[in-house]
Enzyme design. Structure first.
Site, mmCIF file in Angstrom:
data_model
loop_
_atom_site.group_PDB
_atom_site.id
_atom_site.type_symbol
_atom_site.label_atom_id
_atom_site.label_comp_id
_atom_site.label_asym_id
_atom_site.label_seq_id
_atom_site.Cartn_x
_atom_site.Cartn_y
_atom_site.Cartn_z
ATOM 1 N N ILE A 67 0.858 -1.184 0.000
ATOM 2 C CA ILE A 67 0.000 0.000 0.000
ATOM 3 C C ILE A 67 0.894 1.234 0.000
ATOM 4 C CG2 ILE A 67 -1.833 1.257 1.184
ATOM 5 C CD1 ILE A 67 -2.623 -1.429 2.501
ATOM 6 N N ASP B 92 15.282 8.287 2.053
ATOM 7 C CA ASP B 92 14.706 7.380 3.048
ATOM 8 C C ASP B 92 15.862 6.799 3.853
ATOM 9 O OD1 ASP B 92 11.989 7.613 2.215
ATOM 10 O OD2 ASP B 92 12.400 6.249 0.546
ATOM 11 N N SER C 115 2.541 4.642 0.645
ATOM 12 C CA SER C 115 2.596 5.250 1.975
ATOM 13 C C SER C 115 1.824 6.558 2.092
ATOM 14 C CB SER C 115 4.055 5.466 2.393
ATOM 15 O OG SER C 115 4.722 6.314 1.476
ATOM 16 N N LYS C 116 1.859 7.414 1.067
ATOM 17 C CA LYS C 116 1.129 8.674 1.185
ATOM 18 C C LYS C 116 -0.372 8.414 1.214
ATOM 19 C CE LYS C 116 0.476 13.316 -0.667
ATOM 20 N NZ LYS C 116 0.840 14.293 -1.717
ATOM 21 N N GLU D 151 10.255 -1.877 0.854
ATOM 22 C CA GLU D 151 10.048 -3.319 0.810
ATOM 23 C C GLU D 151 10.938 -3.985 -0.241
ATOM 24 O OE1 GLU D 151 5.949 -1.395 1.694
ATOM 25 O OE2 GLU D 151 7.778 -0.925 0.569
ATOM 26 N N ARG E 191 8.415 8.994 8.380
ATOM 27 C CA ARG E 191 8.116 10.161 7.548
ATOM 28 C C ARG E 191 6.597 10.320 7.513
ATOM 29 N NH1 ARG E 191 9.279 10.253 1.281
ATOM 30 N NH2 ARG E 191 11.432 9.831 1.842
ATOM 31 N N GLY E 192 6.109 11.530 7.813
ATOM 32 C CA GLY E 192 4.672 11.761 7.814
ATOM 33 C C GLY E 192 3.934 10.935 8.845
ATOM 34 N N CYS F 211 12.958 7.779 -2.428
ATOM 35 C CA CYS F 211 11.596 7.584 -2.892
ATOM 36 C C CYS F 211 11.580 7.406 -4.414
ATOM 37 C CB CYS F 211 10.738 8.785 -2.492
ATOM 38 S SG CYS F 211 9.073 8.763 -3.200
#
Length: 279
Positions: A87, A193, A89-90, A226, A254-255, A186
């Site tokens: 899924i 990252d 991430s944002k 991943e 992050r976030g 990213c």
């Protein structure tokens, strides 16, 4: 976007301006098929060379109780590595933001809804746990094994270079090593990252200097957390042929989200180490 995987993120919210929702909306979740990202590594869904999972922690989860009072919690999500999809991430962050002004009868209702929506998006059962912000489960601990970061090495490769890996096949050992020098980027925005990586194995002794050079070679690589872990796993298996192997990364938050993937040889159910202080 990574040129190796041009189709996986075309419609993703990552890298786009987004309005932050304040109401629950499961449609915000954006699944990405793992197969497209695994194909360049020669990994087929029908014969995965590993077992494993992706452990996510969310630190910005809140909702309203029936009287309108906010509740805050920390969530741990676990996706199996054999799920058809990860899924993005944002989209996950936007989805969780939708809980902020949504009323729930209690924690069980939140857990039930999270499990349902995330399992649908991943295509496999996702487990959900909620913790209080002072829960002992959130206490940090160092990674087990020996850190290889103080080795005196010269490094000039910053894209994945499996040819750097080396081992002594005459010396079979069982050991755990780790490094805090992992960095990838990213696949859409290029943002860094930062992470730590743990490698536990039984097999030919790894050349530690070569291993460190190899791990640092991800520094300019653009990919999902991943699949960086899967890339490392596949390269170590191909180059050094350990009898048992665990590769686990603990990426920085992050976030409000951090991602901690692990992959291991089938039949091995490792005890996963605790959270790191810098997470």
């Amino acid at each position: 976007m990574s040129q190796d995987r041009p189709g996986t993120l075309v419609d993703a919210p990552l890298g786009r301006e987004s309005a932050y929702p304040d109401r629950y909306d499961a449609s915000l979740l954006f699944p990405i098929e793992r197969a497209a990202n695994r194909a360049p590594l020669g990994i087929e869904a029908s014969s995965l060379p590993f077992v494993g999972g992706d452990e996510w922690w969310a630190f910005e989860l809140s909702w309203l109780d029936p009287r309108g009072k906010p509740v805050v919690a920390v969530a741990r999500f676990r996706l199996p590595a054999d799920s058809p999809c990860l899924i993005e991430s944002k989209s996950w962050k936007l989805y969780l933001n939708g809980f902020n002004q949504t009323t729930f009868a209690g924690r069980d209702a939140v857990i039930e809804l999270l499990q349902r929506d995330l399992s649908v998006a991943a295509g496999a059962p996702v487990t959900v746990e909620l913790f209080g912000v002072d829960d002992a489960a959130l206490a940090p601990a160092p990674l087990p094994g020996e850190c290889i970061d103080d080795l005196d090495v010269a490094i000039d490769r910053y894209t994945p270079a499996p040819g750097l890996l080396a081992c002594d096949e005459s010396d079979v050992v069982e050991e755990t090593l780790h490094s805090h020098l992992l960095k990838s980027n990213c696949p859409v925005t290029g943002q860094p990252d930062w992470g730590s990586v743990l490698i536990a194995y039984r097999g030919p002794r790894l050349d530690r200097a070569a291993l460190l050079r190899y791990l640092v070679s991800y520094r300019q690589h653009q990919d999902f957390h991943e699949h960086c872990v899967e890339h490392i796993f596949v390269d170590l298996m191909a180059r050094c042929r350990p009898q048992e192997l665990l590769v686990m990364a603990r990426y920085m938050r992050r976030g409000g989200l951090d991602i901690n993937p692990w992959r291991a040889t089938p039949g091995w159910t490792p005890e996963l180490p605790a959270r790191l202080l810098r997470q």
